[in-house]
Design an enzyme around this catalytic site. Sequence first.
Site, PDB file in Angstrom:
ATOM      1  N   ALA A 132       0.828  -1.208   0.000  1.00 10.38           N
ATOM      2  CA  ALA A 132       0.000   0.000   0.000  1.00 10.38           C
ATOM      3  C   ALA A 132       0.859   1.253   0.000  1.00 10.38           C
ATOM      4  O   ALA A 132       1.457   1.597   1.023  1.00 10.38           O
ATOM      5  CB  ALA A 132      -0.925  -0.013   1.222  1.00 10.38           C
ATOM      6  N   PRO A 136      -5.237   8.952  -1.953  1.00  9.26           N
ATOM      7  CA  PRO A 136      -6.120   9.765  -2.796  1.00  9.26           C
ATOM      8  C   PRO A 136      -5.385  10.941  -3.445  1.00  9.26           C
ATOM      9  O   PRO A 136      -5.638  11.284  -4.594  1.00  9.26           O
ATOM     10  CB  PRO A 136      -7.191  10.246  -1.807  1.00  9.26           C
ATOM     11  CG  PRO A 136      -7.217   9.189  -0.745  1.00  9.26           C
ATOM     12  CD  PRO A 136      -5.811   8.693  -0.622  1.00  9.26           C
ATOM     13  N   SER A 140       1.011   8.984  -9.097  1.00 13.16           N
ATOM     14  CA  SER A 140       2.268   8.953  -9.845  1.00 13.16           C
ATOM     15  C   SER A 140       3.432   9.523  -9.026  1.00 13.16           C
ATOM     16  O   SER A 140       4.553   9.036  -9.109  1.00 13.16           O
ATOM     17  CB  SER A 140       2.127   9.770 -11.136  1.00 13.16           C
ATOM     18  OG  SER A 140       1.108   9.232 -11.936  1.00 13.16           O
ATOM     19  N   ASP A 248      11.375  -1.708  -9.690  1.00 14.30           N
ATOM     20  CA  ASP A 248      12.316  -2.113 -10.746  1.00 14.30           C
ATOM     21  C   ASP A 248      12.029  -3.538 -11.182  1.00 14.30           C
ATOM     22  O   ASP A 248      12.087  -3.869 -12.363  1.00 14.30           O
ATOM     23  CB  ASP A 248      13.770  -2.060 -10.229  1.00 14.30           C
ATOM     24  CG  ASP A 248      14.377  -0.680 -10.394  1.00 14.30           C
ATOM     25  OD1 ASP A 248      13.715   0.187 -10.980  1.00 14.30           O
ATOM     26  OD2 ASP A 248      15.515  -0.471  -9.918  1.00 14.30           O
ATOM     27  N   GLY A 347     -14.566  -8.609 -35.349  1.00 15.48           N
ATOM     28  CA  GLY A 347     -15.705  -7.785 -35.779  1.00 15.48           C
ATOM     29  C   GLY A 347     -16.720  -7.663 -34.645  1.00 15.48           C
ATOM     30  O   GLY A 347     -16.347  -7.479 -33.477  1.00 15.48           O
ATOM     31  N   GLY A 348     -18.006  -7.827 -34.980  1.00 20.47           N
ATOM     32  CA  GLY A 348     -19.073  -7.690 -33.977  1.00 20.47           C
ATOM     33  C   GLY A 348     -18.901  -8.680 -32.832  1.00 20.47           C
ATOM     34  O   GLY A 348     -19.195  -8.361 -31.673  1.00 20.47           O
ATOM     35  N   GLU A 371       1.467   0.542 -11.105  1.00 17.63           N
ATOM     36  CA  GLU A 371       2.917   0.570 -10.896  1.00 17.63           C
ATOM     37  C   GLU A 371       3.614   1.584 -11.805  1.00 17.63           C
ATOM     38  O   GLU A 371       4.708   1.339 -12.315  1.00 17.63           O
ATOM     39  CB  GLU A 371       3.510  -0.836 -11.047  1.00 17.63           C
ATOM     40  CG  GLU A 371       3.040  -1.743  -9.931  1.00 17.63           C
ATOM     41  CD  GLU A 371       3.427  -3.174 -10.128  1.00 17.63           C
ATOM     42  OE1 GLU A 371       4.588  -3.415 -10.457  1.00 17.63           O
ATOM     43  OE2 GLU A 371       2.561  -4.036  -9.949  1.00 17.63           O
ATOM     44  N   THR A 373       2.151   4.826 -14.577  1.00 16.32           N
ATOM     45  CA  THR A 373       1.487   4.893 -15.886  1.00 16.32           C
ATOM     46  C   THR A 373       2.535   4.925 -17.002  1.00 16.32           C
ATOM     47  O   THR A 373       3.731   5.114 -16.757  1.00 16.32           O
ATOM     48  CB  THR A 373       0.636   6.181 -15.989  1.00 16.32           C
ATOM     49  OG1 THR A 373       1.536   7.296 -15.921  1.00 16.32           O
ATOM     50  CG2 THR A 373      -0.402   6.277 -14.884  1.00 16.32           C
TER      51      THR A 373
HETATM   52  C1  FAD Z   1      -6.667  -1.789 -10.461  1.00 10.83           C
HETATM   53  C2  FAD Z   1      -5.580  -1.025  -9.767  1.00 10.83           C
HETATM   54  C3  FAD Z   1      -4.764  -1.703  -8.874  1.00 10.83           C
HETATM   55  C4  FAD Z   1      -3.816  -0.982  -8.132  1.00 10.83           C
HETATM   56  N1  FAD Z   1      -3.102  -1.627  -7.149  1.00 10.83           N
HETATM   57  C5  FAD Z   1      -2.333  -0.890  -6.308  1.00 10.83           C
HETATM   58  C6  FAD Z   1      -1.720  -1.499  -5.152  1.00 10.83           C
HETATM   59  O1  FAD Z   1      -1.841  -2.698  -4.905  1.00 10.83           O
HETATM   60  N2  FAD Z   1      -1.000  -0.701  -4.305  1.00 10.83           N
HETATM   61  C7  FAD Z   1      -0.841   0.623  -4.531  1.00 10.83           C
HETATM   62  O2  FAD Z   1      -0.194   1.280  -3.718  1.00 10.83           O
HETATM   63  N3  FAD Z   1      -1.396   1.228  -5.615  1.00 10.83           N
HETATM   64  C8  FAD Z   1      -2.135   0.502  -6.489  1.00 10.83           C
HETATM   65  N4  FAD Z   1      -2.721   1.103  -7.595  1.00 10.83           N
HETATM   66  C9  FAD Z   1      -2.506   2.535  -7.834  1.00 10.83           C
HETATM   67  C10 FAD Z   1      -1.711   2.816  -9.111  1.00 10.83           C
HETATM   68  O3  FAD Z   1      -0.366   2.485  -8.917  1.00 10.83           O
HETATM   69  C11 FAD Z   1      -1.966   4.288  -9.458  1.00 10.83           C
HETATM   70  O4  FAD Z   1      -3.290   4.393  -9.923  1.00 10.83           O
HETATM   71  C12 FAD Z   1      -0.998   4.806 -10.518  1.00 10.83           C
HETATM   72  O5  FAD Z   1       0.307   4.901 -10.010  1.00 10.83           O
HETATM   73  C13 FAD Z   1      -1.426   6.183 -11.050  1.00 10.83           C
HETATM   74  O6  FAD Z   1      -1.722   7.065 -10.020  1.00 10.83           O
HETATM   75  P1  FAD Z   1      -3.113   7.898 -10.049  1.00 10.83           P
HETATM   76  O7  FAD Z   1      -4.186   6.927 -10.330  1.00 10.83           O
HETATM   77  O8  FAD Z   1      -3.195   8.687  -8.794  1.00 10.83           O
HETATM   78  O9  FAD Z   1      -2.987   8.856 -11.294  1.00 10.83           O
HETATM   79  P2  FAD Z   1      -2.308  10.310 -11.335  1.00 10.83           P
HETATM   80  O10 FAD Z   1      -0.958  10.256 -10.742  1.00 10.83           O
HETATM   81  O11 FAD Z   1      -3.270  11.326 -10.805  1.00 10.83           O
HETATM   82  O12 FAD Z   1      -2.149  10.534 -12.896  1.00 10.83           O
HETATM   83  C14 FAD Z   1      -3.229  10.965 -13.725  1.00 10.83           C
HETATM   84  C15 FAD Z   1      -2.682  11.193 -15.152  1.00 10.83           C
HETATM   85  O13 FAD Z   1      -1.649  12.189 -15.126  1.00 10.83           O
HETATM   86  C16 FAD Z   1      -0.466  11.672 -15.728  1.00 10.83           C
HETATM   87  N5  FAD Z   1       0.714  12.226 -15.030  1.00 10.83           N
HETATM   88  C17 FAD Z   1       0.932  12.370 -13.684  1.00 10.83           C
HETATM   89  N6  FAD Z   1       2.126  12.885 -13.449  1.00 10.83           N
HETATM   90  C18 FAD Z   1       2.718  13.072 -14.656  1.00 10.83           C
HETATM   91  C19 FAD Z   1       3.994  13.579 -15.084  1.00 10.83           C
HETATM   92  N7  FAD Z   1       4.927  13.987 -14.228  1.00 10.83           N
HETATM   93  N8  FAD Z   1       4.245  13.632 -16.415  1.00 10.83           N
HETATM   94  C20 FAD Z   1       3.323  13.200 -17.321  1.00 10.83           C
HETATM   95  N9  FAD Z   1       2.100  12.723 -16.978  1.00 10.83           N
HETATM   96  C21 FAD Z   1       1.816  12.651 -15.664  1.00 10.83           C
HETATM   97  C22 FAD Z   1      -0.564  10.157 -15.519  1.00 10.83           C
HETATM   98  O14 FAD Z   1       0.222   9.457 -16.471  1.00 10.83           O
HETATM   99  C23 FAD Z   1      -2.060   9.938 -15.736  1.00 10.83           C
HETATM  100  O15 FAD Z   1      -2.331   9.848 -17.101  1.00 10.83           O
HETATM  101  C24 FAD Z   1      -3.635   0.403  -8.370  1.00 10.83           C
HETATM  102  C25 FAD Z   1      -4.421   1.051  -9.339  1.00 10.83           C
HETATM  103  C26 FAD Z   1      -5.385   0.355 -10.031  1.00 10.83           C
HETATM  104  C27 FAD Z   1      -6.244   1.088 -11.021  1.00 10.83           C
END
Ligand code: FAD
Length: 387
Positions: A132, A136, A140, A248, A347-348, A371, A373
């Site tokens: 974890a 909220p 990233s 990594d 297709g469909g 992990e 984006t």
């Molecule tokens: C199904 C699922 C399972 C998950 N499991 C875990 C888990 O087990 N443990 C855990 O801790 N987390 C978990 N996560 C969280 C996941 O790692 C985050 O959702 C992910 O790191 C993106 O963070 P965010 O959703 O807050 O998006 P944000 O950070 O808010 O990003 C929103 C958008 O802005 C872009 N962005 C942000 N900063 C930059 C930048 N500097 N340059 C360019 N673009 C940028 C991003 O690429 C994205 O498109 C999970 C998420 C999902 C959906």
Amino acid sequence: MSEVVSDPLGLSPEQREIQAVCREFAEREIRPVAAEVDEADTQTPLELFHKAASLGLTSFMLPEEVGGGGMTDCLTGCIVQEELCWGCAGIGNLITSGGFFAEPVVELGTDEQKRRWLEPIAGERPPLTALATTEPGSGSDAASIQTTATRSEGGYRLRGQKTWISNGGLAELYVVFATVEPGSRSRGITAFVVEKGDPGVSFGEPMKKMGQRAIVNAEMFLEDAELAEDRRLGDEGQGFYGLMRTFDRSRVTLGASATGIARAALEYAVEYGKTREQFGKPIAEHQAVAFRLADMATRVDAARLLVHRAARRLDAGEAVPAEAAMAKLYASEAAMWCTWAAVQTLGGWGYSREYPVEKWMRDAKLEEIEEGTSDIQRLIISRHLLT
Ligand SMILES: Cc1cc2nc3c(=O)[nH]c(=O)nc-3n(C[C@H](O)[C@H](O)[C@H](O)COP(=O)(O)OP(=O)(O)OC[C@H]3O[C@@H](n4cnc5c(N)ncnc54)[C@H](O)[C@@H]3O)c2cc1C
């Protein structure tokens, strides 16, 4: 697919053996229930998890000293991941989820801590586990976490909120990242092991999501959760390092998971293309379809090559953040593209829930997000190029 495709760089006899076990498990146990688990949504298939455990698939990656399979190399992890996720990415990632918890424990923990928390995972009825870090307000930018760990009489008091935690609420054990020095970004980040039943720990309802529904995701609330000193992994301030080391490796295995999805889509599209006829011949004999299949096959191979390269370099003891990022970036985008291409080829029927390809497309999307984006992977690669 030919052996050449599934074994680009040569595997050891042990790796071939575990690959065969996983392939059979994926075919016999995972594929038949994948659609049902997806439809059921948030009903984690625990029986299947325990069946996989009985074959050693939940613990092969743990050190022998704690009762694990001792196949601690990243390449073996990738081979397992590709095969299981070929069956179903949600179920595959569920089966190997213990690795995500174990990595920071192995990296930062003492021998006593490793025995305490890894031996149960290596056991016959392993508990689910989780990692974890996301909050909220902190996704990233993982160094911006707000959850605090304040010194208390017996150890630490944790306060904050985590979100999107895979296995959240079902897992017995969590590695939680909190800061002992708010405002210091990565400097204060420290890792702790939190148990589900610890006072002050609670969870939200399972979150509704697009794909990979075999895994439950939930919020985690830490309301003055009191932890003894021995729950801290490593020194204060070592948590961010532990998290980056975990990423990594996990980014490379996530790339392998994406490769498994892409391969599933390719195989399905090839078979469909050979049997579905339009304009008096199999659709695969229309060049537009055949070329799309060729592009899919090329991406699957390229994804696997990048994944295996990063894994082998990691296993050789090299730090490879850029290669790991490339592997995850390319493989997850290949999975998205190949599943789109499979839907298009059907297709469909590709759009119908009666066929598996629309599910694979939903599953693939997550690989581009968790992990880090795709944007974050590009950030890591470009920094590497420019410094
Ligand atoms: C199904 C699922 C399972 C998950 N499991 C875990 C888990 O087990 N443990 C855990 O801790 N987390 C978990 N996560 C969280 C996941 O790692 C985050 O959702 C992910 O790191 C993106 O963070 P965010 O959703 O807050 O998006 P944000 O950070 O808010 O990003 C929103 C958008 O802005 C872009 N962005 C942000 N900063 C930059 C930048 N500097 N340059 C360019 N673009 C940028 C991003 O690429 C994205 O498109 C999970 C998420 C999902 C959906």
